[in-house]
Design a protein around this motif. Structure first.
Motif, short mmCIF file in Angstrom:
data_model
loop_
_atom_site.label_atom_id
_atom_site.label_comp_id
_atom_site.label_asym_id
_atom_site.label_seq_id
_atom_site.Cartn_x
_atom_site.Cartn_y
_atom_site.Cartn_z
N SER A 227 55.81 63.38 13.72
CA SER A 227 57.26 63.36 13.92
C SER A 227 57.65 63.98 15.26
O SER A 227 58.48 63.42 15.99
N LEU A 228 57.07 65.13 15.59
CA LEU A 228 57.41 65.79 16.86
C LEU A 228 56.93 64.96 18.05
O LEU A 228 57.62 64.89 19.09
N THR A 229 55.78 64.33 17.91
CA THR A 229 55.27 63.47 18.99
C THR A 229 56.20 62.30 19.22
O THR A 229 56.47 61.91 20.36
N LYS A 230 56.71 61.74 18.12
CA LYS A 230 57.64 60.61 18.23
C LYS A 230 58.92 61.01 18.97
O LYS A 230 59.53 60.20 19.67
N LYS A 231 59.29 62.28 18.85
CA LYS A 231 60.46 62.79 19.58
C LYS A 231 60.20 62.92 21.08
O LYS A 231 61.15 63.04 21.86
N GLY A 232 58.94 62.97 21.43
CA GLY A 232 58.60 63.13 22.84
C GLY A 232 57.95 64.46 23.18
O GLY A 232 57.67 64.74 24.36
N CYS A 353 58.74 79.06 5.62
CA CYS A 353 59.69 78.05 6.09
C CYS A 353 59.64 77.92 7.61
O CYS A 353 59.60 78.94 8.32
N THR A 354 59.67 76.69 8.09
CA THR A 354 59.80 76.41 9.52
C THR A 354 61.02 75.50 9.67
O THR A 354 61.10 74.45 9.04
N TYR A 355 61.96 75.92 10.53
CA TYR A 355 63.29 75.30 10.52
C TYR A 355 63.50 74.25 11.60
O TYR A 355 64.63 73.96 11.99
N CYS A 356 62.41 73.66 12.09
CA CYS A 356 62.55 72.53 13.00
C CYS A 356 63.11 71.34 12.21
O CYS A 356 63.31 71.42 11.00
N HIS A 357 63.34 70.25 12.90
CA HIS A 357 63.82 69.04 12.21
C HIS A 357 62.81 67.93 12.44
O HIS A 357 62.60 67.56 13.59
N PRO A 358 62.21 67.40 11.38
CA PRO A 358 62.38 67.76 9.98
C PRO A 358 61.78 69.12 9.67
O PRO A 358 60.85 69.57 10.32
N GLN A 359 62.36 69.77 8.64
CA GLN A 359 61.91 71.09 8.25
C GLN A 359 60.59 71.04 7.47
O GLN A 359 60.22 70.01 6.91
N VAL A 360 59.92 72.19 7.46
CA VAL A 360 58.70 72.35 6.67
C VAL A 360 58.86 73.60 5.81
O VAL A 360 59.31 74.63 6.30
N ALA A 361 58.49 73.50 4.54
CA ALA A 361 58.54 74.66 3.65
C ALA A 361 57.42 74.55 2.63
O ALA A 361 57.04 73.44 2.23
N ALA A 396 64.93 60.13 6.43
CA ALA A 396 63.94 59.65 5.45
C ALA A 396 62.50 59.99 5.82
O ALA A 396 61.57 59.46 5.20
N GLU A 397 62.31 60.88 6.81
CA GLU A 397 60.96 61.31 7.15
C GLU A 397 60.46 62.35 6.16
O GLU A 397 61.23 63.17 5.66
N GLY A 398 59.16 62.34 5.89
CA GLY A 398 58.56 63.43 5.15
C GLY A 398 58.32 63.15 3.69
O GLY A 398 58.47 62.02 3.21
#
Length: 469
Positions: A227-232, A353-361, A396-398
Motif C-alpha cells: 500500500s505504501l509503495t503504491k502511494k509512492g 497501533c500504527t496510525y498511517c493510512h491505511p492503519q495497522v492494529a 477498501a484496502e486491507g
C-alpha cells in the motif's frame, strides 16, 4: 525529615500517560500524591508524540482524500496545502490537552512540582530548578518512576534540526521538505512517511530488518508495504545504513544490502530507530536499583529491587506504548493500596497501533508466533474489499485476520490493516481478555453497514463458514 520537607504517600516522577494516570488513580484511592515533571504535563506522548503526530496524520489524510474528491462527486479546484498551518494546529491540540491534565491534577488534589527530581534516599527526593538550585524536598512512603524515553540516535550523527531530525524536530518543520530519508521502518518511521508523502515529500524508508513494522504479523506488513509503495513511498528493507554525511545543507546516506552498496540523497534525514529509556534519574544508581539492558527491572507489580520504589512505562521496557504505561501505573498503585482484584499486566493483552493510512492494529500472537509456540491454529481472514461500509468510504484496502486455537477455540491474536483498524482492535482486546472464541464473536450481532462487521466475518472465516467471501 527537615521542616521544609513535604510528606506524601506517593511521589510520582514524570507526568506522561503513565505518571499522571497513576497519580489520579492513587488520589482516588485516598493517597496524598506529589507529581514531579521537568517539562510539560502529559509528557512526551501528549506534547511531542501520540497527540501531535495524530493531528498531523489527520491533516495528511484529509489532504489525501481531497485529492480523490472527484471519486465522491466533489470538484476541488486549486487545492492548496499549508504544512506550517497543520503543524500549528497540531501544537494547539497538544497544548489544549496539556491544560486538561492541569485541570485533572487540581480536581484530584494532586500536588504538582515543576523541576528535576533527585533521590536523596529511598524515600526522599529533592526537586531542582533549571538553574540547578533545589526548589523543595519531598518525602514519600513510595516513589513511582515514570520518566519515559527519548529518541535513540545513531553513533557519530548530530541532530541539527534542519537536515538531521528526530521525531521531535520532524513535527516542528514549517514546510514539507522536497525529500526525506527515514532511517527506521517501525511505527514512528511509517507514520512520518505517510504524513510527509501526503504533502509532496519524496520519501524513502530504510529498514535494517526484513520487513517494516517488524513485530507485526508478516501477512499484514506485506499488505502495508504494498500500500505504501503504491502511494509512492520507496521502501528498502534488509538494508543497513553505513554512513550519513551532510554537505551543503543536504544529506547523503550510504546504505548496503544484498544488492550491494548505494548512496541516497535527501534534503532531510529522519532518525527513527527506536527509543532509549530515561533512566538517568539523579541518585537512582547510587541506591542500587537493579537494571537490565538499560531498563529498570521490576516484578509483576512494577516494584523495583528496592522496596517502595516502582517503575512503569518505557522505563521498564518494551512495548514502549502510552496505554501500556497507563495500565502499569494503575496496577502499581492499586497493588500499593492492597486492592483484592488487581491482576498483573499481560503482554498479550496490550494492543499495538500504527496510525498511517491505511492503519495497522494488532493484539495477541502473530500467526508465526502461535505456530512457534506449538499451537494448532485456525486462521480466518476477511478483506475490506468485501465490506460494504469500507467500499462506500472508499477505503477498501486491507483485511481483518483472526488466529484461534484449533483445539480449545480461544482467540490467540487479531491483526488488522485497513480503515479504523486502531478503533476495531478494542473489540479484539475485549475478546482476548474474556478468553472468547470466534463463535462468540460471530454470535455478537454487529450493526450493518459498519466496518466492525469485518471482525465478525473474520471470526466466521476462522470457523470455516464466512458469509460474504
Amino acid at each position: 525529615m527537615g521542616s521544609d520537607t513535604q510528606p506524601f504517600d506517593l511521589a510520582v516522577i514524570g507526568a506522561g500517560p503513565g505518571g499522571y494516570v497513576a497519580s489520579i488513580r492513587a488520589a482516588q484511592l485516598g493517597m496524598r500524591v506529589a507529581l514531579i515533571e521537568r517539562d510539560r504535563l502529559g509528557g512526551i506522548c501528549l506534547n511531542w508524540g501520540c497527540i501531535p503526530t495524530k493531528a498531523l496524520l489527520q491533516s495528511a489524510h484529509i489532504l489525501s482524500l481531497m485529492r480523490r474528491a472527484e471519486e465522491f462527486g466533489i470538484h476541488a479546484d486549486n487545492l492548496r496545502a499549508d504544512f506550517g498551518v497543520a503543524v500549528k494546529r497540531s501544537r494547539e491540540k497538544a497544548q489544549r490537552l496539556s491544560k486538561g491534565i492541569e485541570y485533572l491534577m487540581r480536581k484530584h488534589k494532586v500536588a504538582v512540582f515543576s523541576g528535576e527530581a533527585r533521590f536523596t534516599s529511598a524515600k526522599e527526593l529533592e526537586v531542582g530548578g533549571a538553574d540547578g538550585k533545589t526548589k523543595g524536598s519531598i518525602r514519600a512512603e513510595r516513589i513511582l518512576l515514570a520518566t519515559g524515553s527519548r529518541p535513540r540516535l545513531l553513533p557519530n550523527l548530530t541532530v541539527d534540526g534542519q537536515v538531521i531530525l528526530t521525531s521531535t524536530e520532524a513535527m516542528l518543520l514549517n514546510r514539507a521538505p522536497a525529500s526525506m530519508i527515514i532511517i527506521g521502518g517501525g511505527a514512528i518511521g511509517v507514520e512520518f512517511a505517510d504524513i510527509y508523502q501526503a504533502y509532496g515529500t519524496a520519501v524513502t524508508i530504510v529498514e535494517l530488518l526484513p520487513t517494516i513494522l517488524p513485530y507485526e504479523d508478516e501477512e499484514i506488513t506485506a499488505l502495508l508495504h504494498r500500500s505504501l509503495t503504491k502511494k509512492g513511498i520507496k521502501i528498502l528493507t534488509g538494508t543497513k545504513v553505513e554512513q550519513v554525511i551532510v554537505e551543503a545543507g543536504k544529506a547523503k546516506v550510504r546504505v548496503s544490502n544484498n544488492d550491494g552498496n548505494k548512496e541516497l540523497s535527501g534534503e532531510t534525514v529522519l532518525v527513527a530507530v527506536g527509543r532509549v529509556a530515561n533512566s538517568e534519574v539523579g541518585g537512582l544508581k547510587e541506591l542500587g536499583v537493579a537494571t537490565k539492558n538499560g531498563y529498570v527491572a521490576v516484578n509483576e507489580w512494577m516494584e523495583s529491587s528496592i522496596a517502595g520504589i516502582y517503575a512503569i512505562g518505557d522505563l521498564v521496557g518494551a512495548p514502549l506504548l502510552a496505554h501500556k504505561a497507563s495500565h502499569e501505573g494503575i496496577v502499581a498503585v492499586e497493588k500499593m493500596a492492597k486492592l483484592d482484584d488487581v491482576t498483573p499486566v499481560d503482554p498479550r493483552r496490550i494492543p499495538s497501533c500504527t496510525y498511517c493510512h491505511p492503519q495497522v492494529a494488532s493484539i495477541g500472537l502473530t500467526e508465526a508466533k502461535a505456530k512457534a509456540e506449538g499451537y494448532t491454529i485456525r486462521v480466518g481472514r476477511f478483506p475490506f474489499s468485501a465490506s460494504g461500509m469500507a467500499i462506500t468510504l472508499g477505503e477498501a484496502e486491507g483485511m481483518v485476520k483472526v488466529i484461534a486455537d484449533a483445539t480449545h477455540g480461544e482467540i490467540l491474536g487479531v491483526h488488522i490493516m485497513g480503515a479504523h483498524a486502531t478503533e476495531l482492535i478494542a473489540e479484539a482486546g475485549l475478546a482476548i481478555a474474556l478468553e472468547a472464541t470466534p463463535e462468540e464473536i460471530a454470535k455478537s450481532i454487529h450493526a450493518h453497514p459498519t466496518i466492525s462487521e469485518a471482525v465478525a466475518e473474520a471470526a466466521l472465516a476462522a470457523l470455516g463458514r464466512p458469509i460474504h467471501v
